[in-house]
Structures are given as C-alpha cells and as structure tokens.
Write a protein that holds these residues in place. Structure first.
Motif, PDB file in Angstrom:
ATOM      1  N   ARG A 235     -71.743  13.028 -26.007  1.00 21.98           N
ATOM      2  CA  ARG A 235     -72.945  12.588 -26.721  1.00 21.98           C
ATOM      3  C   ARG A 235     -72.638  12.390 -28.209  1.00 21.98           C
ATOM      4  N   PHE A 236     -71.864  13.308 -28.773  1.00 21.92           N
ATOM      5  CA  PHE A 236     -71.502  13.195 -30.186  1.00 21.92           C
ATOM      6  C   PHE A 236     -70.644  11.950 -30.417  1.00 21.92           C
ATOM      7  N   ILE A 237     -69.641  11.748 -29.555  1.00 22.67           N
ATOM      8  CA  ILE A 237     -68.743  10.596 -29.712  1.00 22.67           C
ATOM      9  C   ILE A 237     -69.521   9.291 -29.612  1.00 22.67           C
ATOM     10  N   GLN A 238     -70.370   9.177 -28.583  1.00 26.90           N
ATOM     11  CA  GLN A 238     -71.105   7.934 -28.377  1.00 26.90           C
ATOM     12  C   GLN A 238     -72.069   7.656 -29.526  1.00 26.90           C
ATOM     13  N   SER A 239     -72.717   8.707 -30.031  1.00 23.09           N
ATOM     14  CA  SER A 239     -73.664   8.501 -31.130  1.00 23.09           C
ATOM     15  C   SER A 239     -72.933   8.131 -32.421  1.00 23.09           C
TER      16      SER A 239
END
Length: 498
Positions: A235-239
């Motif tokens: 989630r962090f990477i995609q955001s």
C-alpha cells in the motif's frame, strides 16, 4: 530609528555591443557605512563549473563596482560578505557568508536591488529573510521578482518529517510548501518568459524534493515501513508511485534542454529513478537504474544522468557492464567530466603529482609507492576542513604515526604560501608532522586538483600500495570518516594486503 539601505544596480555599457554580449555590470551602493570594505559576487553560467568569485572593494564614494564576464547568455549569482577571523555559525567557521541569496541573471539585464534592514535595533541573525527586505526593479527584474515570491513559500514551517499517514499511505511532508510555490508560479506566469517559467518549475521541485528527500524516505523505509506486513508495504509503495506520477502529470514535462542545464534537477531525476528501482526490487539495483535511464531518456539529459550515476554511486555497481553507453557520451563537457570521474574509480592508477613540501623539497606520489597513502585536500578558512581534522584526522594520524606502511599527505590549495605555512603550524587544518604539500600558488587550477575535478572541500583520497585509487571520498560524511577508529581500521586493513 535608522534603517540601512543597500542599492544594487545592474547596468550594461551601451557603447560597445561586443562587451554587452559578454558582461553585466553590478554596482552596490550603501546609503551609510556599515563597516564593509569588500563584497564578493559568485556567478555561475555552466553546468559543471564551480561558481566564480568576483571581488569589489569600496570606492571613495562607498560604491562597490563589479564587471562580470559571462560565456553564456544567462546564469545565476549571489553576493557574500567575508566573515571576520574565527567567525562561527552553528559552531562552524565560514569564510564567506551569503548576504544576497541566489538570483538569475541574463546578459542585457539592468536590475536595481534595494536591501533595507528590517530590525536595525536588533543584532544581525545571519538569516537574510529575517534581517532584510529586498526590493527589485529595472530591466529584467520580472524573473527575480517572481522567484522572490516563489521562494517565500519555502519559508513556511513543515509539520514534522513523516512519510506515512494513519492508514499506511505515503504522504509528502513538504506538500503544503510545494503547493504554495506552484500556486505562486502560476500567478507569476503572465509576466515570466516561457524559459523561466519552466526553469522555476524545475527549481521548485529541486528545492522541495531534493536528493536529501529520497535519502530520508529510504531511511524511513528501512527503519519503519520494512517492518510492516506485505499488504501494508504494498500500500505504501503503490501510494508513493501514484503520488509521484500525479505530481509529474500536474506539472507537465520539463523540457530536456532546461532539465539538463540544472545539476540539481538531474540529481532529482536520478534519485527518483534510483528509489523507484529500490522499491520495485527491494534492494540496491544499479543495473536496473542504468537501464531505466537508457530506456527513458536521450541526448544530453541521458548523458548527464549516466554521469550522475557514476558520480554518486560508483561503489554500488559494476559500471564496466555499461561501458558502451558511457563510451558513447559525445558532449564535450560531459566527456571531460566523465574522464574526471573515471580518474576517481577504484583500481585506476592514481595521478603521479609533483608538489613541494614546507622545506621546498619536491615530493611525488611515486616516492611513496609500496605504502598506503591517505590524502586530504583543504584550504585555510574551510570550516568543514578544520572540523574533520579535529574530530577524525588528528587522532588517526597520532595513532598511526609509527606505522611504516601508512602515510598521511595534506594538500592545501591556498594561493598564498604564507597563509598555507601559517595554517600548517597552527595545527587547525593539518598537523606539521605529516607530509604537507603546497599547490605552488595555483590553487584549484593545479594539475592534481583539476585531474580529480575537485571543486568543493574537504575531499579525500586513499591510495593502495600499488599506487591505485582505493577510495575517493567526496566529503566528510563518508563512512570511512565516521570517527578516527573507522579510518584507522580501513587504512590498517588496506596496509595488511601485501
């Protein structure tokens, strides 16, 4: 209540068109004496070159006159004062203290700047924005006025450095500053030439998403995000990737010619690609970074990005695998810089310098073959040079003083021999017990300094027993210089290799 006013005039001679194409004139006038005898203007009009210093003494009418040559139609400048001896700011000695911050110049400009002391009853804080008001007018002033307004957004406070919200999504802690600067840029667009609109857009990104931004976020990843479960990390990477894509989409592309003219923007693009590759592979992947550059950029910008990779991360990858790409670099300035960087790579033969010591004896590197050689480059007045000597080098030199296979060499770029000799025996930048060498009044134009492309100080070079480069340390933040014990360990381990 008295107020101090400083007036700067940018004027070009009208009598000679050739001179007008190559110079801009700067006159600095005070309406009353402030005890300043000289001002120093630093100008830059090239990508790789260090700023050039121009000195103006106060004339009888208390005016400082500069005549600034430029080999390019535009560039940037800032004005500094020379500080008193032993002047310290936050514990560091500074030889020159920036007085007027950086602004663009263009041949043909005739600007006037008025600097007014805001708080004459208070002591100078050495923060220009707090101490002074700056009014800019005249021909060519619109770009500087616009940049002044944009730069005001940088001064807004940042609510802590945190890169993740409560739901686990990436957030940019500098978002409000970035938004404010971009809004101001759009407000100024009508009065800005197209070139400067694009230039300032790139500079805003460099100021608010500098190389340190990616360094911090990677540290945050290693210390915090890496501990999360797979879903939270994803989630962090995609955001993060979505945020950067939306940022580029909102800004639109910076023209390659402008992008390639700004070292700080090239560094931004490189650091962005490096961190993106790191997130995707989970480790340092220089092969992936280089391939990304080759696939997504071309021309001068691609060449500068490849050189940036070599400059910043030569120790992280085997660049021989990309030798074909590097050998295809065709820009003349890029080729010169590439050769300088090659000279610093591990395993390359070190430059066989010939310099004189304090007794006038000629010393050359060949005389020291078979020994491990540690060289530090410095100048009198360099606060960081004095700091690393006091905190690291002095203790390391004392501990290794009896080692027959390890030699410390100190190279000074002072122009004046008397200044160098005084500093040697003052024991502030170097020890009189090591090999102290002088660049014979040539300063940074000495062949040794030019060969390695040294423009900032201090820098350090470790040479192995065979006379080859073991490590070139660009500044005192290198892990080998964390403390004296770290340096001693590195040098002893290298000396143990027969």
């Amino acid at each position: 209540m008295k107020k101090y006013i400083l007036v700067l005039f940018f004027a070009l001679p009208l009598s000679c068109a050739v001179i007008a194409q190559q110079h801009f004139q700067v006159s600095v006038a005070f309406n009353e004496k402030l005890g300043i005898d000289s001002l120093y203007l630093f100008s830059s009009d090239t990508y790789y070159g260090a700023p050039v210093m121009h000195v103006a003494g106060r004339s009888e009418d208390s005016v400082f006159h500069f005549s600034i040559p430029s080999n390019a139609p535009r560039g940037k400048f800032y004005i500094s004062q020379r500080t008193p001896p032993e002047h310290r700011l936050f514990g560091t000695v500074y030889t020159y203290l920036s007085f007027i911050p950086e602004y663009p110049f263009e041949i043909g400009d005739a600007m006037k700047m008025v600097v007014t002391r805001k708080h004459p009853e208070m002591q100078i804080t050495e923060s220009f924005s707090f101490d002074y008001d700056l009014h800019i007018s005249g021909n060519g002033a619109e770009k500087s006025i616009a940049w002044q307004a944009i730069a005001a957004a940088f001064l807004k406070p940042t609510p802590g450095i945190l890169f993740i919200d409560s739901a686990g999504y990436f957030i940019n802690p500098f978002q409000e500053k970035l938004k404010g600067a971009l809004v101001t840029l759009e407000e100024q667009r009508a009065v800005l030439p197209a070139y400067y609109y694009e230039l300032f857009k790139a500079q805003i990104i460099c100021k608010l998403l500098p190389g340190a931004f990616f360094y911090r976020i990677q540290n945050f990843w290693n210390s915090e995000v890496k501990k999360l479960n797979d879903g939270a990390r994803g989630r962090f990477i995609q955001s993060y990737l979505s945020y950067m894509d939306s940022l580029h989409g909102r800004l639109g592309p910076v023209p390659d010619t402008i992008a390639a003219s700004l070292d700080s923007y090239v560094q931004f693009l490189y650091k962005e690609a490096r961190f993106k590759t790191f997130l995707q592979s989970g480790e340092e992947d220089m092969e992936g970074v280089i391939q990304w550059i080759v696939d997504n950029y071309h021309g001068d910008l691609k060449e500068k990005l490849l050189i940036m990779a070599l400059r910043l991360d030569s120790s992280l990858g085997d660049f021989s695998r990309f030798e074909a790409e590097l050998n295809n670099i065709s820009g003349e300035e890029n080729k010169v810089e590439l050769n300088r960087l090659y000279a610093k790579l591990e395993g390359r033969p070190a430059y066989n310098f010939q310099l004189t010591d304090t007794s006038g004896k000629l010393v050359q590197l060949g005389d020291l073959k078979g020994k491990v050689v540690f060289i530090d480059f410095w100048f009198t007045g360099c606060g960081a040079c004095a700091g690393v000597y006091e905190k690291v080098l002095k203790e390391a030199e004392a501990e290794l003083g009896n080692e027959q296979d390890i030699v410390f060499v100190s190279v000074c770029v002072d122009r004046a021999r008397a200044s160098w000799m005084k500093s040697v025996y003052k024991d502030e930048y170097t020890s009189p017990h090591v090999i102290n060498l002088y660049t014979n009044g040539e300063g940074t134009q000495n062949n040794l300094i030019r060969y390695y492309g040294i423009q900032a100080f201090p820098q350090f070079l470790i040479i192995d027993r065979e006379g080859k480069v073991f490590r070139f340390l660009r500044d005192f933040t290198a892990k080998e210089l964390t403390n004296a014990a770290s340096l001693v360990r590195v040098l002893k381990n290298l000396a143990a290799i027969k």
